[in-house]
Design a protein around this motif. Sequence first.
Motif, PDB file in Angstrom:
ATOM      1  N   ILE A 153      30.045  34.342  49.225  1.00 11.53           N
ATOM      2  CA  ILE A 153      29.868  35.737  49.634  1.00 11.53           C
ATOM      3  C   ILE A 153      28.903  35.812  50.813  1.00 11.53           C
ATOM      4  CG2 ILE A 153      28.977  37.998  48.943  1.00 11.53           C
ATOM      5  CD1 ILE A 153      30.111  37.406  46.127  1.00 11.53           C
ATOM      6  N   GLN A 154      27.795  35.084  50.749  1.00  7.72           N
ATOM      7  CA  GLN A 154      26.833  35.098  51.849  1.00  7.72           C
ATOM      8  C   GLN A 154      27.452  34.523  53.126  1.00  7.72           C
ATOM      9  OE1 GLN A 154      23.858  36.699  51.995  1.00  7.72           O
ATOM     10  NE2 GLN A 154      24.110  36.226  54.169  1.00  7.72           N
ATOM     11  N   VAL A 162      31.140  46.618  51.261  1.00  8.28           N
ATOM     12  CA  VAL A 162      32.035  46.063  50.239  1.00  8.28           C
ATOM     13  C   VAL A 162      31.580  44.670  49.819  1.00  8.28           C
ATOM     14  CG1 VAL A 162      34.393  45.293  49.747  1.00  8.28           C
ATOM     15  CG2 VAL A 162      34.016  47.471  50.926  1.00  8.28           C
ATOM     16  N   LEU A 163      31.268  43.821  50.776  1.00  6.51           N
ATOM     17  CA  LEU A 163      30.843  42.465  50.425  1.00  6.51           C
ATOM     18  C   LEU A 163      29.556  42.477  49.616  1.00  6.51           C
ATOM     19  CD1 LEU A 163      31.703  40.427  53.645  1.00  6.51           C
ATOM     20  CD2 LEU A 163      33.004  40.585  51.512  1.00  6.51           C
ATOM     21  N   GLU A 195      32.628  36.092  40.561  1.00  3.85           N
ATOM     22  CA  GLU A 195      33.758  36.213  39.635  1.00  3.85           C
ATOM     23  C   GLU A 195      34.918  36.968  40.287  1.00  3.85           C
ATOM     24  OE1 GLU A 195      34.600  38.816  35.736  1.00  3.85           O
ATOM     25  OE2 GLU A 195      32.957  37.365  35.507  1.00  3.85           O
ATOM     26  N   GLN A 196      34.608  38.024  41.021  1.00 10.01           N
ATOM     27  CA  GLN A 196      35.649  38.797  41.702  1.00 10.01           C
ATOM     28  C   GLN A 196      36.358  37.954  42.764  1.00 10.01           C
ATOM     29  OE1 GLN A 196      32.865  42.069  42.508  1.00 10.01           O
ATOM     30  NE2 GLN A 196      34.530  43.448  41.901  1.00 10.01           N
ATOM     31  N   THR A 245      41.015  36.679  45.698  1.00  6.94           N
ATOM     32  CA  THR A 245      40.293  37.535  46.637  1.00  6.94           C
ATOM     33  C   THR A 245      39.492  36.678  47.606  1.00  6.94           C
ATOM     34  OG1 THR A 245      40.217  39.360  45.076  1.00  6.94           O
ATOM     35  CG2 THR A 245      38.529  39.342  46.805  1.00  6.94           C
ATOM     36  N   GLY A 246      38.881  35.609  47.115  1.00  5.27           N
ATOM     37  CA  GLY A 246      38.120  34.716  47.980  1.00  5.27           C
ATOM     38  C   GLY A 246      38.986  34.108  49.064  1.00  5.27           C
TER      39      GLY A 246
END
Length: 149
Positions: free
Chosen positions: A3-4, A97-98, A104-105, A121-122
């Motif tokens: 995510i980062q 959003v991020l 998990e998402q 999603t990733g």
Amino acid sequence: MLIQTLKTLFHRDLNRLKREFELYRNEEIIWHTEKGIANSAGNLCLHLVGNLNTYIGAELGKTGYIRHRELEFSLKDIPRIELIEQVEKTITVVENVLNTLTNEQLDNEYPILIFDEKTTTGYLLVHLTTHLAYHLGQINYHRRLLDLH
């Protein structure tokens, strides 16, 4: 961690996109096409804004954004400042959003079918960073090739 990384890449490249439009000396060239160049920089920008606001904003962030993909390639002569403002709004949407996503998402199936088969999603978010970088390179080349005055 992913995510980062995504936040860093989207932030970097969307700010680079903004900078490309600031660097055009002749604003009219933003909408120019040449033999062998199918899309203007302006249309590529509209496409990127529509793409990210659809797949990140509307789908993951539930922003209510409605995409008009055909206009991304048919609209012309939108002032540079409006393009830059659209990119700035997109930066905010993507960051917001991020900031809400969990690891998990990222592992969950992306809610809509984009490719031939479902993805996580990733995976889709990584794809969107490469899509942005691809068109950013085209815009950079467009500017350096055609904005000569």
